[in-house]
Motif scaffolding. Structure first.
Motif, PDB file in Angstrom:
ATOM      1  N   CYS A  66       0.273 -61.668  -5.191  1.00  0.00           N
ATOM      2  CA  CYS A  66       1.078 -61.029  -6.231  1.00  0.00           C
ATOM      3  C   CYS A  66       1.891 -59.890  -5.626  1.00  0.00           C
ATOM      4  O   CYS A  66       1.371 -59.117  -4.811  1.00  0.00           O
ATOM      5  CB  CYS A  66       0.178 -60.480  -7.337  1.00  0.00           C
ATOM      6  N   TYR A  67       3.148 -59.799  -6.053  1.00  0.00           N
ATOM      7  CA  TYR A  67       4.074 -58.804  -5.512  1.00  0.00           C
ATOM      8  C   TYR A  67       4.738 -58.043  -6.657  1.00  0.00           C
ATOM      9  O   TYR A  67       5.121 -58.634  -7.672  1.00  0.00           O
ATOM     10  CB  TYR A  67       5.139 -59.477  -4.649  1.00  0.00           C
ATOM     11  N   ASN A  68       4.880 -56.740  -6.461  1.00  0.00           N
ATOM     12  CA  ASN A  68       5.550 -55.876  -7.421  1.00  0.00           C
ATOM     13  C   ASN A  68       6.857 -55.387  -6.808  1.00  0.00           C
ATOM     14  O   ASN A  68       6.924 -55.150  -5.596  1.00  0.00           O
ATOM     15  CB  ASN A  68       4.652 -54.679  -7.771  1.00  0.00           C
ATOM     16  N   ARG A  69       7.889 -55.254  -7.636  1.00  0.00           N
ATOM     17  CA  ARG A  69       9.151 -54.741  -7.115  1.00  0.00           C
ATOM     18  C   ARG A  69       8.983 -53.273  -6.740  1.00  0.00           C
ATOM     19  O   ARG A  69       8.309 -52.512  -7.447  1.00  0.00           O
ATOM     20  CB  ARG A  69      10.275 -54.917  -8.132  1.00  0.00           C
ATOM     21  N   ALA A  70       9.587 -52.878  -5.637  1.00  0.00           N
ATOM     22  CA  ALA A  70       9.379 -51.534  -5.091  1.00  0.00           C
ATOM     23  C   ALA A  70       9.797 -50.438  -6.066  1.00  0.00           C
ATOM     24  O   ALA A  70       9.171 -49.372  -6.116  1.00  0.00           O
ATOM     25  CB  ALA A  70      10.142 -51.382  -3.778  1.00  0.00           C
ATOM     26  N   ASP A  71      10.838 -50.685  -6.860  1.00  0.00           N
ATOM     27  CA  ASP A  71      11.298 -49.661  -7.807  1.00  0.00           C
ATOM     28  C   ASP A  71      10.496 -49.667  -9.097  1.00  0.00           C
ATOM     29  O   ASP A  71      10.834 -48.964 -10.053  1.00  0.00           O
ATOM     30  CB  ASP A  71      12.792 -49.822  -8.100  1.00  0.00           C
ATOM     31  N   ASN A  72       9.407 -50.444  -9.149  1.00  0.00           N
ATOM     32  CA  ASN A  72       8.534 -50.533 -10.316  1.00  0.00           C
ATOM     33  C   ASN A  72       7.178 -49.909 -10.001  1.00  0.00           C
ATOM     34  O   ASN A  72       6.148 -50.331 -10.529  1.00  0.00           O
ATOM     35  CB  ASN A  72       8.359 -52.005 -10.711  1.00  0.00           C
ATOM     36  N   ASN A  73       7.193 -48.896  -9.145  1.00  0.00           N
ATOM     37  CA  ASN A  73       5.953 -48.264  -8.694  1.00  0.00           C
ATOM     38  C   ASN A  73       5.129 -47.784  -9.883  1.00  0.00           C
ATOM     39  O   ASN A  73       5.654 -47.113 -10.783  1.00  0.00           O
ATOM     40  CB  ASN A  73       6.290 -47.079  -7.781  1.00  0.00           C
ATOM     41  N   PRO A  74       3.839 -48.115  -9.946  1.00  0.00           N
ATOM     42  CA  PRO A  74       3.005 -47.679 -11.082  1.00  0.00           C
ATOM     43  C   PRO A  74       3.015 -46.164 -11.245  1.00  0.00           C
ATOM     44  O   PRO A  74       3.134 -45.403 -10.284  1.00  0.00           O
ATOM     45  CB  PRO A  74       1.610 -48.191 -10.692  1.00  0.00           C
ATOM     46  N   THR A  75       2.846 -45.749 -12.478  1.00  0.00           N
ATOM     47  CA  THR A  75       2.904 -44.322 -12.806  1.00  0.00           C
ATOM     48  C   THR A  75       1.580 -43.613 -12.616  1.00  0.00           C
ATOM     49  O   THR A  75       1.505 -42.402 -12.775  1.00  0.00           O
ATOM     50  CB  THR A  75       3.367 -44.134 -14.255  1.00  0.00           C
ATOM     51  N   LYS A  76       0.509 -44.362 -12.320  1.00  0.00           N
ATOM     52  CA  LYS A  76      -0.803 -43.740 -12.150  1.00  0.00           C
ATOM     53  C   LYS A  76      -1.605 -44.503 -11.104  1.00  0.00           C
ATOM     54  O   LYS A  76      -1.334 -45.675 -10.819  1.00  0.00           O
ATOM     55  CB  LYS A  76      -1.562 -43.707 -13.479  1.00  0.00           C
ATOM     56  N   ASP A  77      -2.602 -43.824 -10.544  1.00  0.00           N
ATOM     57  CA  ASP A  77      -3.519 -44.488  -9.624  1.00  0.00           C
ATOM     58  C   ASP A  77      -4.393 -45.454 -10.412  1.00  0.00           C
ATOM     59  O   ASP A  77      -4.822 -45.160 -11.536  1.00  0.00           O
ATOM     60  CB  ASP A  77      -4.411 -43.464  -8.919  1.00  0.00           C
ATOM     61  N   HIS A 121      -6.740 -49.570  -9.743  1.00  0.00           N
ATOM     62  CA  HIS A 121      -7.475 -50.355  -8.752  1.00  0.00           C
ATOM     63  C   HIS A 121      -6.610 -51.323  -7.961  1.00  0.00           C
ATOM     64  O   HIS A 121      -7.142 -52.107  -7.167  1.00  0.00           O
ATOM     65  CB  HIS A 121      -8.624 -51.118  -9.425  1.00  0.00           C
ATOM     66  N   HIS A 122      -5.284 -51.294  -8.159  1.00  0.00           N
ATOM     67  CA  HIS A 122      -4.370 -52.021  -7.285  1.00  0.00           C
ATOM     68  C   HIS A 122      -3.418 -51.016  -6.637  1.00  0.00           C
ATOM     69  O   HIS A 122      -3.267 -49.884  -7.101  1.00  0.00           O
ATOM     70  CB  HIS A 122      -3.585 -53.085  -8.048  1.00  0.00           C
ATOM     71  N   ALA A 123      -2.746 -51.477  -5.590  1.00  0.00           N
ATOM     72  CA  ALA A 123      -1.974 -50.555  -4.757  1.00  0.00           C
ATOM     73  C   ALA A 123      -0.688 -50.088  -5.417  1.00  0.00           C
ATOM     74  O   ALA A 123       0.000 -50.862  -6.083  1.00  0.00           O
ATOM     75  CB  ALA A 123      -1.643 -51.220  -3.426  1.00  0.00           C
ATOM     76  N   ARG A 124      -0.374 -48.831  -5.210  1.00  0.00           N
ATOM     77  CA  ARG A 124       0.972 -48.347  -5.464  1.00  0.00           C
ATOM     78  C   ARG A 124       1.874 -48.797  -4.324  1.00  0.00           C
ATOM     79  O   ARG A 124       1.429 -49.441  -3.378  1.00  0.00           O
ATOM     80  CB  ARG A 124       0.966 -46.825  -5.598  1.00  0.00           C
ATOM     81  N   TYR A 125       3.151 -48.432  -4.422  1.00  0.00           N
ATOM     82  CA  TYR A 125       4.118 -48.894  -3.428  1.00  0.00           C
ATOM     83  C   TYR A 125       3.716 -48.496  -2.012  1.00  0.00           C
ATOM     84  O   TYR A 125       3.410 -47.340  -1.720  1.00  0.00           O
ATOM     85  CB  TYR A 125       5.507 -48.335  -3.721  1.00  0.00           C
ATOM     86  N   THR A 126       3.708 -49.474  -1.132  1.00  0.00           N
ATOM     87  CA  THR A 126       3.580 -49.264   0.304  1.00  0.00           C
ATOM     88  C   THR A 126       4.561 -50.222   0.968  1.00  0.00           C
ATOM     89  O   THR A 126       4.754 -51.349   0.498  1.00  0.00           O
ATOM     90  CB  THR A 126       2.155 -49.553   0.820  1.00  0.00           C
ATOM     91  N   THR A 127       5.179 -49.788   2.048  1.00  0.00           N
ATOM     92  CA  THR A 127       6.149 -50.631   2.733  1.00  0.00           C
ATOM     93  C   THR A 127       5.484 -51.918   3.207  1.00  0.00           C
ATOM     94  O   THR A 127       4.432 -51.895   3.846  1.00  0.00           O
ATOM     95  CB  THR A 127       6.745 -49.897   3.939  1.00  0.00           C
TER      96      THR A 127
END
Length: 295
Positions: free
Chosen positions: A234-245, A247-253
């Motif tokens: 599963c992939y998230n768009r980089a400009d859709n970074n979650p607003t909170k910590d 159990h899945h990753a926030r944006y990382t290169t």
């Protein structure tokens, strides 16, 4: 037999997977596309053989999840891709570049899971949208995309994935708990089934299903004598970074690798850089800090 006019494409070994305008149109119209042989025969054999080893470090992180109907699905779930064989698949150009072209921007690795439905005992997945619960993680927009790789043959007999074609256009549906799973509002699903085509996505080993995070999907229990394993990245768009910590990753290169890296990879069990999730072992309220640039 495949449903008529399914959005099916073919990966040819040694050539780049070009995302055409027609492929994009199919993805946004249907909510998914199928890419035959997304993993080559040699690649899927290497992956399968690696996971089947008794000493497999990846499979040592597996846990059971109840399906709400008396059976379990066995899962292995991790966030950052790492540098092992599964990480090379998560990071290879034919996967990452295709997802970026379809979802419309840079992506990062949100998480990957291996779904293990064993013969005669494998549980079901209820109708759900992935964004139905991912938005609770602080993900603001449904700009996420997943790639399901068939490790074994998947068909009606052993509980292959079912999708409602075009259901991603409904937007997010409310979800509740069914066993250990999140399930979509069943009344809304019943109405959707009246007007949308239900497709059993049958795949041979190595085939890939690429689908939108709001696509309604489910799968039956495995009542056959055949195993059904899948890996879903599963992939998230980089400009859709979650607003909170969470159990899945926030944006990382996400550093992509060539497609050749899969067969060249000799690292099967060094899991450094990965972040495994096991709700039966870990306190998910204790989350690691955002590590920044991660391979």
């Amino acid at each position: 037999m495949e449903a008529k006019d399914l959005p099916v494409y073919q990966f040819v070994e040694g050539k780049p997977l070009i995302v055409t305008d027609g492929m994009k149109e199919d993805f946004w119209k249907n909510g998914f596309i199928i890419v035959r042989n997304l993993l080559t025969n040699a690649e899927v054999i290497k992956l399968r053989s690696s996971l089947e080893r008794p000493e497999s470090a990846v499979m040592g992180e597996s846990y059971d999840q109840g399906d709400g109907d008396g059976r379990n699905i066995r899962l292995t779930l991790w966030n950052h891709p790492g540098n092992d064989l599964t990480g090379m698949i998560n990071r290879c150009e034919k996967v990452v570049n295709t997802c970026q072209e379809l979802i419309g921007g840079e992506v990062y690795h949100y998480h990957t899971k291996i779904v293990q439905k064993e013969p005669r005992t494998g549980g079901a997945f209820q109708w759900h949208q992935d964004y139905g619960y991912w938005y609770l993680n602080g993900v603001m927009f449904p700009d996420l995309i997943s790639v399901q790789f068939a490790i074994d043959r998947a068909d009606v007999g052993n509980g292959c994935l079912q999708v409602l074609r075009g259901s991603h256009r409904m937007g997010r549906i409310e979800h509740g708990r069914v066993g250990d799973q999140a399930g979509a509002d069943i009344e809304r699903v019943y109405e959707a089934e009246k007007v949308m085509e239900k497709i059993h996505v049958e795949m041979d080993p190595g085939d890939g299903l690429i689908f939108h995070c709001n696509l309604l999907h489910r799968s039956d229990q495995n009542n056959s004598d055949r195993r059904r394993w899948m890996m879903i990245a599963c992939y998230n768009r980089a400009d859709n970074n979650p607003t909170k910590d969470h159990h899945h990753a926030r944006y990382t290169t996400l550093e992509t690798v060539s497609n050749k890296a899969i067969m060249e990879c000799k690292n099967l069990d060094d899991l450094s850089g990965k972040w495994f999730i096991n709700p039966h072992k870990a306190n998910l309220e204790c989350l690691p800090t955002n590590p920044g640039k991660v391979r």
